[in-house]
Design an enzyme around this catalytic site. Structure first.
Site, PDB file in Angstrom:
ATOM      1  N   ASP A  44      15.888 105.455  32.112  1.00  0.00           N
ATOM      2  CA  ASP A  44      14.948 106.543  31.851  1.00  0.00           C
ATOM      3  C   ASP A  44      15.010 107.605  32.952  1.00  0.00           C
ATOM      4  O   ASP A  44      14.820 108.794  32.688  1.00  0.00           O
ATOM      5  CB  ASP A  44      13.524 105.996  31.688  1.00  0.00           C
ATOM      6  CG  ASP A  44      12.680 106.908  30.813  1.00  0.00           C
ATOM      7  OD1 ASP A  44      13.201 107.392  29.777  1.00  0.00           O
ATOM      8  OD2 ASP A  44      11.516 107.162  31.158  1.00  0.00           O
ATOM      9  N   CYS A 135       9.958 113.152  21.942  1.00  0.00           N
ATOM     10  CA  CYS A 135       9.945 112.690  23.336  1.00  0.00           C
ATOM     11  C   CYS A 135       8.534 112.807  23.901  1.00  0.00           C
ATOM     12  O   CYS A 135       8.118 112.002  24.733  1.00  0.00           O
ATOM     13  CB  CYS A 135      10.881 113.517  24.210  1.00  0.00           C
ATOM     14  SG  CYS A 135      12.383 114.062  23.427  1.00  0.00           S
ATOM     15  N   TYR A 139       5.647 109.057  22.938  1.00  0.00           N
ATOM     16  CA  TYR A 139       5.193 108.401  24.176  1.00  0.00           C
ATOM     17  C   TYR A 139       3.672 108.468  24.312  1.00  0.00           C
ATOM     18  O   TYR A 139       3.037 107.518  24.768  1.00  0.00           O
ATOM     19  CB  TYR A 139       5.893 109.017  25.404  1.00  0.00           C
ATOM     20  CG  TYR A 139       7.131 108.218  25.775  1.00  0.00           C
ATOM     21  CD1 TYR A 139       8.123 107.969  24.838  1.00  0.00           C
ATOM     22  CD2 TYR A 139       7.301 107.682  27.043  1.00  0.00           C
ATOM     23  CE1 TYR A 139       9.240 107.219  25.144  1.00  0.00           C
ATOM     24  CE2 TYR A 139       8.424 106.925  27.364  1.00  0.00           C
ATOM     25  CZ  TYR A 139       9.387 106.699  26.416  1.00  0.00           C
ATOM     26  OH  TYR A 139      10.490 105.940  26.733  1.00  0.00           O
ATOM     27  N   TYR A 163       1.259 107.418  30.273  1.00  0.00           N
ATOM     28  CA  TYR A 163       1.424 108.074  28.970  1.00  0.00           C
ATOM     29  C   TYR A 163       0.124 108.133  28.177  1.00  0.00           C
ATOM     30  O   TYR A 163       0.027 108.907  27.216  1.00  0.00           O
ATOM     31  CB  TYR A 163       2.567 107.414  28.195  1.00  0.00           C
ATOM     32  CG  TYR A 163       3.878 107.670  28.912  1.00  0.00           C
ATOM     33  CD1 TYR A 163       4.380 108.970  28.992  1.00  0.00           C
ATOM     34  CD2 TYR A 163       4.562 106.664  29.570  1.00  0.00           C
ATOM     35  CE1 TYR A 163       5.545 109.237  29.695  1.00  0.00           C
ATOM     36  CE2 TYR A 163       5.724 106.917  30.272  1.00  0.00           C
ATOM     37  CZ  TYR A 163       6.214 108.209  30.335  1.00  0.00           C
ATOM     38  OH  TYR A 163       7.360 108.483  31.043  1.00  0.00           O
ATOM     39  N   GLU A 205      14.343 107.335  19.991  1.00  0.00           N
ATOM     40  CA  GLU A 205      13.299 106.731  20.830  1.00  0.00           C
ATOM     41  C   GLU A 205      13.295 105.211  20.607  1.00  0.00           C
ATOM     42  O   GLU A 205      13.218 104.435  21.550  1.00  0.00           O
ATOM     43  CB  GLU A 205      11.920 107.313  20.508  1.00  0.00           C
ATOM     44  CG  GLU A 205      11.706 108.736  21.003  1.00  0.00           C
ATOM     45  CD  GLU A 205      11.681 108.851  22.533  1.00  0.00           C
ATOM     46  OE1 GLU A 205      11.577 107.820  23.228  1.00  0.00           O
ATOM     47  OE2 GLU A 205      11.803 109.976  23.017  1.00  0.00           O
TER      48      GLU A 205
HETATM   49  C1  LIG Z   1      13.411 108.005  26.323  1.00  0.00           C
HETATM   50  C2  LIG Z   1      12.183 108.763  26.712  1.00  0.00           C
HETATM   51  N1  LIG Z   1      11.539 109.495  25.775  1.00  0.00           N
HETATM   52  C3  LIG Z   1      10.409 110.175  26.163  1.00  0.00           C
HETATM   53  C4  LIG Z   1       9.919 110.133  27.420  1.00  0.00           C
HETATM   54  C5  LIG Z   1       8.666 110.865  27.805  1.00  0.00           C
HETATM   55  N2  LIG Z   1       8.980 112.082  28.417  1.00  0.00           N
HETATM   56  C6  LIG Z   1      10.632 109.390  28.349  1.00  0.00           C
HETATM   57  N3  LIG Z   1      10.241 109.297  29.632  1.00  0.00           N
HETATM   58  N4  LIG Z   1      11.758 108.688  27.993  1.00  0.00           N
END
Ligand SMILES: Cc1ncc(CN)c(N)n1
Length: 220
Positions: A44, A135, A139, A163, A205
């Protein structure tokens, strides 16, 4: 119904699969192996480097100064806020930034970031906003869902709290109206193109958590 409401409806089945995924389930019941979470967090951190650059491209393509400022702000937040959470995890695991940032991206990470950057660089602004929306939005929804149960693992709890936070909610609530306003000027085929990207990146995701769960390696 807002355009973004119709987008969310289109991914309901994907979102249910995300919530049911053992990685996501394991964040609250503590059954997630911390080595899988570590693998995910490292990937990430790599993802956020490209995600932030993609947001900066969206900012450059934006048709208003307000959108430009918002995406630039979100680009810096991705590095400053989300990455500082990662950095606190890496400290707990005694990982140096060289170890983290020299890790090769796993296939699903590279797939996702490559897609985002391709859309951001090569396709119209409204399509790119559609690709980036999951994204943010997924989350936030996952954070809100998981915070109700909480976690036995303090690292997982920190992740959930980030989140589910008011700050993250404000970020998501700033970007949704951008998509809805853009949609007012779009034809049906243009809206379908947005939905197409929205569905693809929602699937990515899912694949990203799956990558973490299985600690995905390159098979060749
Ligand atoms: C894979 C992923 N997707 C979304 C997010 C949230 N910005 C994240 N940190 N990582």
């Amino acid at each position: 119904m807002n355009f973004t409401d119709s987008l969310w409806l289109s991914i309901e089945a994907i979102y249910s699969k995300i919530l049911a995924h053992p990685f996501v389930q394991g964040l609250t019941d503590g059954s997630l192996d911390e080595s899988a979470f570590r693998f995910y967090a490292i990937q990430d951190a790599l993802y956020l480097q490209d995600f932030a650059r993609g947001l900066a491209i969206l900012g450059a393509k934006a048709d208003s100064d307000d959108d430009f400022l918002m995406f630039c702000d979100h680009a810096s937040n991705a590095i400053l806020v989300e990455r500082s959470m990662h950095d606190s995890f890496f400290k707990a695991w005694q990982l140096t930034s060289e170890q983290v940032y020299n890790t090769p991206p796993a296939p699903n990470c590279l797939l996702y970031t490559s897609y985002l950057l391709r859309v951001a660089l090569g396709l119209p602004y409204y399509e790119a906003v559609g690709a980036f929306l999951p994204c943010y939005w997924i989350y936030w929804q996952v954070g809100k869902e998981l915070v109700q149960k909480g976690s036995v693992n303090p690292l997982y709890q920190q992740w959930i709290d980030t989140y589910a936070s008011d700050e993250f909610e404000a970020v998501v609530k700033a970007v949704l109206p951008v998509m809805d306003n853009l949609a007012l000027g779009l034809t049906q085929p243009q809206k379908e193109a947005v939905k197409h990207h929205f569905i693809i990146t929602s699937k990515m995701e899912y694949l990203f958590w799956d990558m973490g769960y299985h600690q995905q390696e390159w098979e060749v």
